[in-house]
Design a protein around this motif. Structure first.
Motif, PDB file in Angstrom:
ATOM      1  N   LEU A 287     -56.328  39.126 -14.445  1.00 54.93           N
ATOM      2  CA  LEU A 287     -55.221  39.371 -13.524  1.00 54.93           C
ATOM      3  C   LEU A 287     -54.194  38.252 -13.638  1.00 54.93           C
ATOM      4  CD1 LEU A 287     -57.042  40.365 -10.224  1.00 54.93           C
ATOM      5  CD2 LEU A 287     -55.322  41.757 -11.385  1.00 54.93           C
ATOM      6  N   PRO A 288     -52.898  38.568 -13.545  1.00 56.90           N
ATOM      7  CA  PRO A 288     -51.914  37.490 -13.490  1.00 56.90           C
ATOM      8  C   PRO A 288     -52.078  36.694 -12.202  1.00 56.90           C
ATOM      9  CG  PRO A 288     -50.875  39.615 -13.078  1.00 56.90           C
ATOM     10  CD  PRO A 288     -52.282  39.904 -13.507  1.00 56.90           C
ATOM     11  N   LEU A 289     -51.682  35.435 -12.258  1.00 60.90           N
ATOM     12  CA  LEU A 289     -51.726  34.551 -11.097  1.00 60.90           C
ATOM     13  C   LEU A 289     -50.297  34.214 -10.704  1.00 60.90           C
ATOM     14  CD1 LEU A 289     -53.285  32.691  -9.109  1.00 60.90           C
ATOM     15  CD2 LEU A 289     -53.142  30.907 -10.865  1.00 60.90           C
ATOM     16  N   VAL A 290     -49.963  34.452  -9.429  1.00 63.37           N
ATOM     17  CA  VAL A 290     -48.616  34.185  -8.916  1.00 63.37           C
ATOM     18  C   VAL A 290     -48.692  33.020  -7.943  1.00 63.37           C
ATOM     19  CG1 VAL A 290     -46.651  35.129  -7.653  1.00 63.37           C
ATOM     20  CG2 VAL A 290     -47.965  36.603  -9.206  1.00 63.37           C
ATOM     21  N   CYS A 291     -47.875  31.989  -8.171  1.00 68.11           N
ATOM     22  CA  CYS A 291     -47.925  30.738  -7.407  1.00 68.11           C
ATOM     23  C   CYS A 291     -46.708  30.619  -6.492  1.00 68.11           C
ATOM     24  CB  CYS A 291     -47.974  29.550  -8.353  1.00 68.11           C
ATOM     25  SG  CYS A 291     -49.371  29.572  -9.487  1.00 68.11           S
ATOM     26  N   LEU A 292     -46.967  30.376  -5.215  1.00 65.68           N
ATOM     27  CA  LEU A 292     -45.919  30.309  -4.198  1.00 65.68           C
ATOM     28  C   LEU A 292     -45.930  28.925  -3.547  1.00 65.68           C
ATOM     29  CD1 LEU A 292     -46.679  33.747  -2.494  1.00 65.68           C
ATOM     30  CD2 LEU A 292     -45.102  33.280  -4.386  1.00 65.68           C
ATOM     31  N   PRO A 293     -44.840  28.175  -3.649  1.00 70.78           N
ATOM     32  CA  PRO A 293     -44.809  26.787  -3.152  1.00 70.78           C
ATOM     33  C   PRO A 293     -44.544  26.671  -1.657  1.00 70.78           C
ATOM     34  CG  PRO A 293     -42.748  27.319  -4.239  1.00 70.78           C
ATOM     35  CD  PRO A 293     -43.629  28.534  -4.381  1.00 70.78           C
ATOM     36  N   GLY A 294     -44.449  25.411  -1.216  1.00 73.35           N
ATOM     37  CA  GLY A 294     -44.227  25.110   0.194  1.00 73.35           C
ATOM     38  C   GLY A 294     -42.773  25.221   0.616  1.00 73.35           C
ATOM     39  N   LEU A 295     -42.512  24.849   1.853  1.00 71.67           N
ATOM     40  CA  LEU A 295     -41.212  25.068   2.511  1.00 71.67           C
ATOM     41  C   LEU A 295     -40.023  24.595   1.692  1.00 71.67           C
ATOM     42  CD1 LEU A 295     -39.555  25.771   5.108  1.00 71.67           C
ATOM     43  CD2 LEU A 295     -39.962  23.409   5.838  1.00 71.67           C
ATOM     44  N   THR A 296     -40.012  23.334   1.296  1.00 78.50           N
ATOM     45  CA  THR A 296     -38.860  22.775   0.572  1.00 78.50           C
ATOM     46  C   THR A 296     -39.193  22.504  -0.885  1.00 78.50           C
ATOM     47  OG1 THR A 296     -39.493  20.514   1.210  1.00 78.50           O
ATOM     48  CG2 THR A 296     -37.947  21.691   2.663  1.00 78.50           C
ATOM     49  N   ARG A 297     -40.286  23.095  -1.372  1.00 79.16           N
ATOM     50  CA  ARG A 297     -40.770  22.766  -2.706  1.00 79.16           C
ATOM     51  C   ARG A 297     -40.418  23.853  -3.707  1.00 79.16           C
ATOM     52  NH1 ARG A 297     -44.434  18.567  -1.545  1.00 79.16           N
ATOM     53  NH2 ARG A 297     -44.825  18.323  -3.768  1.00 79.16           N
ATOM     54  N   ASN A 298     -40.910  23.737  -4.916  1.00 77.62           N
ATOM     55  CA  ASN A 298     -40.457  24.606  -5.993  1.00 77.62           C
ATOM     56  C   ASN A 298     -41.574  24.831  -7.007  1.00 77.62           C
ATOM     57  OD1 ASN A 298     -40.187  22.456  -8.250  1.00 77.62           O
ATOM     58  ND2 ASN A 298     -39.073  21.556  -6.526  1.00 77.62           N
TER      59      ASN A 298
ATOM     60  N   ARG B 256     -35.501  31.483  -2.805  1.00 74.75           N
ATOM     61  CA  ARG B 256     -34.062  31.299  -2.645  1.00 74.75           C
ATOM     62  C   ARG B 256     -33.764  29.921  -2.046  1.00 74.75           C
ATOM     63  NH1 ARG B 256     -31.393  35.564   0.526  1.00 74.75           N
ATOM     64  NH2 ARG B 256     -32.535  36.947  -0.879  1.00 74.75           N
ATOM     65  N   GLY B 257     -32.787  29.238  -2.623  1.00 71.05           N
ATOM     66  CA  GLY B 257     -32.398  27.925  -2.120  1.00 71.05           C
ATOM     67  C   GLY B 257     -33.233  26.769  -2.629  1.00 71.05           C
ATOM     68  N   ARG B 258     -34.211  27.062  -3.498  1.00 72.12           N
ATOM     69  CA  ARG B 258     -35.061  25.998  -4.035  1.00 72.12           C
ATOM     70  C   ARG B 258     -35.034  26.043  -5.560  1.00 72.12           C
ATOM     71  NH1 ARG B 258     -36.439  29.108   0.677  1.00 72.12           N
ATOM     72  NH2 ARG B 258     -37.981  28.023   1.960  1.00 72.12           N
ATOM     73  N   GLY B 259     -35.209  24.870  -6.173  1.00 70.90           N
ATOM     74  CA  GLY B 259     -35.363  24.790  -7.617  1.00 70.90           C
ATOM     75  C   GLY B 259     -34.280  25.525  -8.377  1.00 70.90           C
ATOM     76  N   SER B 260     -34.692  26.450  -9.250  1.00 72.00           N
ATOM     77  CA  SER B 260     -33.755  27.154 -10.114  1.00 72.00           C
ATOM     78  C   SER B 260     -33.079  28.341  -9.444  1.00 72.00           C
ATOM     79  CB  SER B 260     -34.503  27.650 -11.365  1.00 72.00           C
ATOM     80  OG  SER B 260     -35.512  28.574 -11.021  1.00 72.00           O
ATOM     81  N   SER B 261     -33.435  28.643  -8.203  1.00 75.46           N
ATOM     82  CA  SER B 261     -32.838  29.782  -7.507  1.00 75.46           C
ATOM     83  C   SER B 261     -31.538  29.394  -6.811  1.00 75.46           C
ATOM     84  CB  SER B 261     -33.823  30.368  -6.486  1.00 75.46           C
ATOM     85  OG  SER B 261     -34.886  31.029  -7.132  1.00 75.46           O
ATOM     86  N   GLN B 262     -30.692  30.377  -6.661  1.00 70.84           N
ATOM     87  CA  GLN B 262     -29.380  30.161  -6.041  1.00 70.84           C
ATOM     88  C   GLN B 262     -29.530  29.890  -4.545  1.00 70.84           C
ATOM     89  OE1 GLN B 262     -26.845  33.517  -6.697  1.00 70.84           O
ATOM     90  NE2 GLN B 262     -25.023  32.569  -5.814  1.00 70.84           N
ATOM     91  N   ARG B 263     -28.663  29.078  -4.013  1.00 73.85           N
ATOM     92  CA  ARG B 263     -28.653  28.800  -2.583  1.00 73.85           C
ATOM     93  C   ARG B 263     -27.949  29.931  -1.834  1.00 73.85           C
ATOM     94  NH1 ARG B 263     -27.857  22.161  -2.202  1.00 73.85           N
ATOM     95  NH2 ARG B 263     -29.668  21.709  -3.533  1.00 73.85           N
TER      96      ARG B 263
ATOM     97  N   GLU C 205     -25.427  14.229  -9.130  1.00 74.75           N
ATOM     98  CA  GLU C 205     -24.419  13.186  -9.321  1.00 74.75           C
ATOM     99  C   GLU C 205     -24.592  12.108  -8.248  1.00 74.75           C
ATOM    100  OE1 GLU C 205     -19.550  12.717  -9.585  1.00 74.75           O
ATOM    101  OE2 GLU C 205     -20.474  14.707  -9.569  1.00 74.75           O
ATOM    102  N   GLY C 206     -24.796  10.890  -8.676  1.00 73.34           N
ATOM    103  CA  GLY C 206     -24.950   9.784  -7.738  1.00 73.34           C
ATOM    104  C   GLY C 206     -26.387   9.442  -7.408  1.00 73.34           C
ATOM    105  N   GLY C 207     -27.344  10.179  -7.957  1.00 70.10           N
ATOM    106  CA  GLY C 207     -28.727   9.828  -7.679  1.00 70.10           C
ATOM    107  C   GLY C 207     -29.648  11.030  -7.645  1.00 70.10           C
ATOM    108  N   LEU C 208     -30.707  10.919  -6.839  1.00 72.25           N
ATOM    109  CA  LEU C 208     -31.707  11.977  -6.722  1.00 72.25           C
ATOM    110  C   LEU C 208     -31.656  12.569  -5.321  1.00 72.25           C
ATOM    111  CD1 LEU C 208     -34.747  10.058  -8.281  1.00 72.25           C
ATOM    112  CD2 LEU C 208     -33.135  11.544  -9.468  1.00 72.25           C
ATOM    113  N   GLU C 209     -32.040  13.856  -5.241  1.00 71.04           N
ATOM    114  CA  GLU C 209     -32.141  14.476  -3.931  1.00 71.04           C
ATOM    115  C   GLU C 209     -33.201  15.574  -3.981  1.00 71.04           C
ATOM    116  OE1 GLU C 209     -28.809  17.823  -3.528  1.00 71.04           O
ATOM    117  OE2 GLU C 209     -27.934  15.830  -3.863  1.00 71.04           O
ATOM    118  N   PRO C 210     -33.783  15.912  -2.825  1.00 67.11           N
ATOM    119  CA  PRO C 210     -34.764  16.995  -2.826  1.00 67.11           C
ATOM    120  C   PRO C 210     -34.175  18.256  -3.432  1.00 67.11           C
ATOM    121  CG  PRO C 210     -34.772  15.837  -0.730  1.00 67.11           C
ATOM    122  CD  PRO C 210     -33.583  15.319  -1.499  1.00 67.11           C
ATOM    123  N   ASP C 211     -34.965  18.961  -4.232  1.00 63.17           N
ATOM    124  CA  ASP C 211     -34.457  20.095  -4.991  1.00 63.17           C
ATOM    125  C   ASP C 211     -34.473  21.378  -4.153  1.00 63.17           C
ATOM    126  OD1 ASP C 211     -33.350  21.411  -7.084  1.00 63.17           O
ATOM    127  OD2 ASP C 211     -35.160  21.446  -8.328  1.00 63.17           O
TER     128      ASP C 211
END
Length: 290
Positions: free
Chosen positions: A30-41, A68-75, A194-200
């Motif tokens: 079976l494929p495995l689908v992984c779902l992250p936490g609130l602000t994670r990716n 949506r709004g995390r990682g590679s997904s659009q905000r 730009e200017g540093g790092l920030e939560p993704d």
């Protein structure tokens, strides 16, 4: 191993990103689908996804999703769409795009809540469930702990500073992490801007959670938990977790006696799945599921 970045359009036109870790030829698991936490990716699952996709006995395809709004997904233009219900609908869009009718799921924190919602939308698509430090009831102390660091975000200016910041925030709850683990965690949590790092993730997500009124308990999801189909289910609890309490775990086993419970020693909320005995436990569970 190499992984493939893919995109699909949600029902409201938002672009959703996800990773595919293709198993080696001949896989029938079976494929495995992984779902992250609130602000994670999806990066949270990179190491465990490689382990599962390259497993010598039963490799399987792994999908790691950016909500949506995390990682590679659009905000989202409307922050009101950052809800487990909308995100569960987005999950179904990704599953359809991948041609997945049924799957095993790992839900970390927010991801586990989304799986509770999925029991009302499409329970027939759930073949096995791993809940990573999440249940139908959330500990208020753990919620306040999350709120505390979301209310006062600090944006590091270097990767070394990011590692040190995460260790200062979470080191007490995660004594099992070595220096290399904090480095891996930093690269999963933060992105270069730009200017540093920030939560993704979209800051509106953290702001929305930080503004929750926790003087009253959040609604429990016991009816949704009881609605999970009769499939293999495993619970991973961080030994130092304050979000998933031992009392909630005990009640979950009363509702579902077949529940497999694993404790992640030296970890809090939410356990890193590629550390310690967790990869072996996850592989064994998936073998038994299919």
């Amino acid at each position: 191993m190499e992984w493939l970045q893919q995109y699909v359009t949600a029902g409201d036109g938002l672009r959703l990103g996800y990773r595919i870790y293709d198993a080696r030829a001949g896989s029938d698991g079976l494929p495995l689908v992984c779902l992250p936490g609130l602000t994670r990716n999806a990066r949270d699952f990179h190491e465990i996804a490689e382990t599962i996709a390259e497993d010598s006995e039963k490799p399987r395809r792994v999908i790691a999703i950016d909500y949506r709004g995390r990682g590679s997904s659009q905000r989202a233009t409307d922050p009101a769409t950052y809800t487990p219900v909308v995100e569960a609908q987005d999950l179904l869009t990704v599953l359809d795009s991948c041609g997945i009718d049924k799957a095993a799921f790992i839900g970390t924190s927010r991801g586990g809540l989304i799986l509770h919602v999925l029991t009302g939308l499409a329970p027939q698509r759930i073949s096995a469930v791993i809940l990573n430090d999440i249940g139908p009831e959330l500990g208020v102390e753990g919620l306040r702990q999350i709120q505390a660091y979301l209310r006062s975000p600090v944006w590091p200016t270097s990767w070394a500073e990011a590692e040190a910041l995460l260790k200062s925030l979470h080191g007490t709850d995660f004594p099992a992490l070595a220096e290399a683990d904090w480095r891996t965690l930093a690269h999963a949590v933060y992105a270069e801007r730009e200017g540093g790092l920030e939560p993704d993730c979209d800051p509106a997500i953290a702001e929305g959670f930080a503004s929750l009124d926790l003087t009253q308990p959040l609604p429990a999801l016991w009816p949704q938990f009881d609605a999970f189909p009769d499939v293999p289910m495993m619970m991973i609890r961080g030994a130092h977790s304050k979000l998933l309490t031992p009392e909630t775990v005990a009640r979950m086993t009363e509702h579902r006696p077949s529940l497999t419970v694993i404790t992640a020693s030296g970890q809090g909320h939410a356990p890193l799945l590629h550390l310690g005995d967790l990869p072996a436990a996850i592989r064994t569970f998936l073998y038994q599921a299919n």
